[in-house]
Design an enzyme around this catalytic site. Structure first.
Site, PDB file in Angstrom:
ATOM      1  N   HIS A 125      49.753  43.285  23.467  1.00 33.94           N
ATOM      2  CA  HIS A 125      51.158  43.019  23.143  1.00 33.94           C
ATOM      3  C   HIS A 125      51.697  44.063  22.170  1.00 33.94           C
ATOM      4  O   HIS A 125      52.792  44.594  22.356  1.00 33.94           O
ATOM      5  CB  HIS A 125      51.312  41.625  22.530  1.00 33.94           C
ATOM      6  CG  HIS A 125      52.704  41.338  22.050  1.00 33.94           C
ATOM      7  ND1 HIS A 125      53.701  40.875  22.885  1.00 33.94           N
ATOM      8  CD2 HIS A 125      53.270  41.475  20.827  1.00 33.94           C
ATOM      9  CE1 HIS A 125      54.819  40.727  22.200  1.00 33.94           C
ATOM     10  NE2 HIS A 125      54.587  41.089  20.942  1.00 33.94           N
ATOM     11  N   HIS A 130      54.999  47.159  22.406  1.00 36.81           N
ATOM     12  CA  HIS A 130      55.910  47.676  21.378  1.00 36.81           C
ATOM     13  C   HIS A 130      55.942  49.193  21.252  1.00 36.81           C
ATOM     14  O   HIS A 130      57.017  49.800  21.199  1.00 36.81           O
ATOM     15  CB  HIS A 130      55.501  47.120  20.005  1.00 36.81           C
ATOM     16  CG  HIS A 130      55.947  45.725  19.727  1.00 36.81           C
ATOM     17  ND1 HIS A 130      57.226  45.414  19.294  1.00 36.81           N
ATOM     18  CD2 HIS A 130      55.285  44.541  19.792  1.00 36.81           C
ATOM     19  CE1 HIS A 130      57.333  44.106  19.106  1.00 36.81           C
ATOM     20  NE2 HIS A 130      56.163  43.551  19.407  1.00 36.81           N
ATOM     21  N   SER A 191      55.335  42.959  28.052  1.00 27.50           N
ATOM     22  CA  SER A 191      53.919  42.576  28.096  1.00 27.50           C
ATOM     23  C   SER A 191      53.659  41.296  28.880  1.00 27.50           C
ATOM     24  O   SER A 191      52.505  40.919  29.054  1.00 27.50           O
ATOM     25  CB  SER A 191      53.371  42.429  26.674  1.00 27.50           C
ATOM     26  OG  SER A 191      54.057  41.402  25.977  1.00 27.50           O
TER      27      SER A 191
END
Length: 253
Positions: A125, A130, A191
């Site tokens: 994730h 990100h 994700s």
């Protein structure tokens, strides 16, 4: 630790080292499976900046990222670093890191039984979701500005909650209009296959309403972490969210 990371005062106690050599072949295999599951959908529906960032920072399908190698590519582009941390950070430590262009990055990876969902952010994730966006200069500036604003509001719970909504509807569940189409850039969408499909197939599956981004509406838009989103806010450019972060400071300071 890199020099910038060791200058952190509040967050320093949460900084760790990533022991990349300790990852097992099974863990690398899980990472590869996660990436293979996501990329076909993202190649079509992720924003251009995410896909460009994925390649710029050298993410690979077959192995868990070595954060030191990622940062060698990321740092010269925008000054950001994916900085390994021990887990969830208190708000003041989290915002301090963002204000210093240090993204708190967990180093553990979900197991094969949790491929679809894990309640706690992991390296998939954090890095896959990100970090590619941190290679985009305007998004990078926005995220640092967000950290600075929140750090200044750290003792005001109500204002921090409103700023949390800005983070949720941009960094986590942000969408952008590109060439007349809704594209994904928020990490919670990038994700998660289920969350992305909920947005992509919204006309046939009763997915979220896509509204034009409006700062005041976002600051007042409540949400539940535990369910699919009912409303999302589409920006026209990343300059829009950078300006929104500055405007939020004026409204809330």
């Amino acid at each position: 630790m890199n020099q910038a990371a060791t200058s952190l005062r509040i967050a320093e106690q949460y900084l760790i080292r990533q022991d990349w050599n300790a990852y097992t072949p099974e863990q690398h295999s899980v990472w590869a499976e996660l990436v293979r599951r996501r990329m076909p959908q993202l190649q079509e529906h992720a924003c251009a900046e995410y896909l460009d960032g994925f390649h710029q920072i050298g993410l690979r399908e077959d192995s868990i990222p070595d954060l030191a190698e990622v940062n060698k590519r990321l740092g010269p582009r925008t000054g950001w670093n994916a900085t390994p941390v021990s887990g969830f950070l208190p708000p003041d430590a989290f915002f301090e890191m963002l204000a210093a262009r240090q993204f708190p990055t967990t180093t553990w990876l979900r197991n094969r039984e949790s491929l679809e969902y894990t309640p706690e952010p992991d390296i998939f994730h954090d890095v896959f979701g990100h970090v590619p966006m941190h290679a985009h200069p305007v998004f990078a500036d926005f995220l640092q500005q967000y950290g600075r604003v929140c750090l200044g509001l750290i003792h005001d719970k109500d204002k921090l909650e409103r700023m949390g909504r800005l983070f949720w509807f941009t960094v986590e569940f942000g969408v952008i209009r590109q060439k007349g189409t809704i594209k994904l850039y928020g990490s919670g969408l990038i994700s998660s296959h289920g969350e992305s499909t909920h947005v992509i197939n919204r006309s046939s599956e009763g997915g979220p309403e896509i509204r034009d981004f409006d700062l005041d509406a976002v600051l007042n838009q409540k949400f539940l972490v535990s369910e699919m989103q009912k409303v999302l806010y589409a920006v026209e450019s990343f300059d829009q969210i950078y300006e929104a972060a500055k405007a939020a400071e004026e409204r809330l300071a």
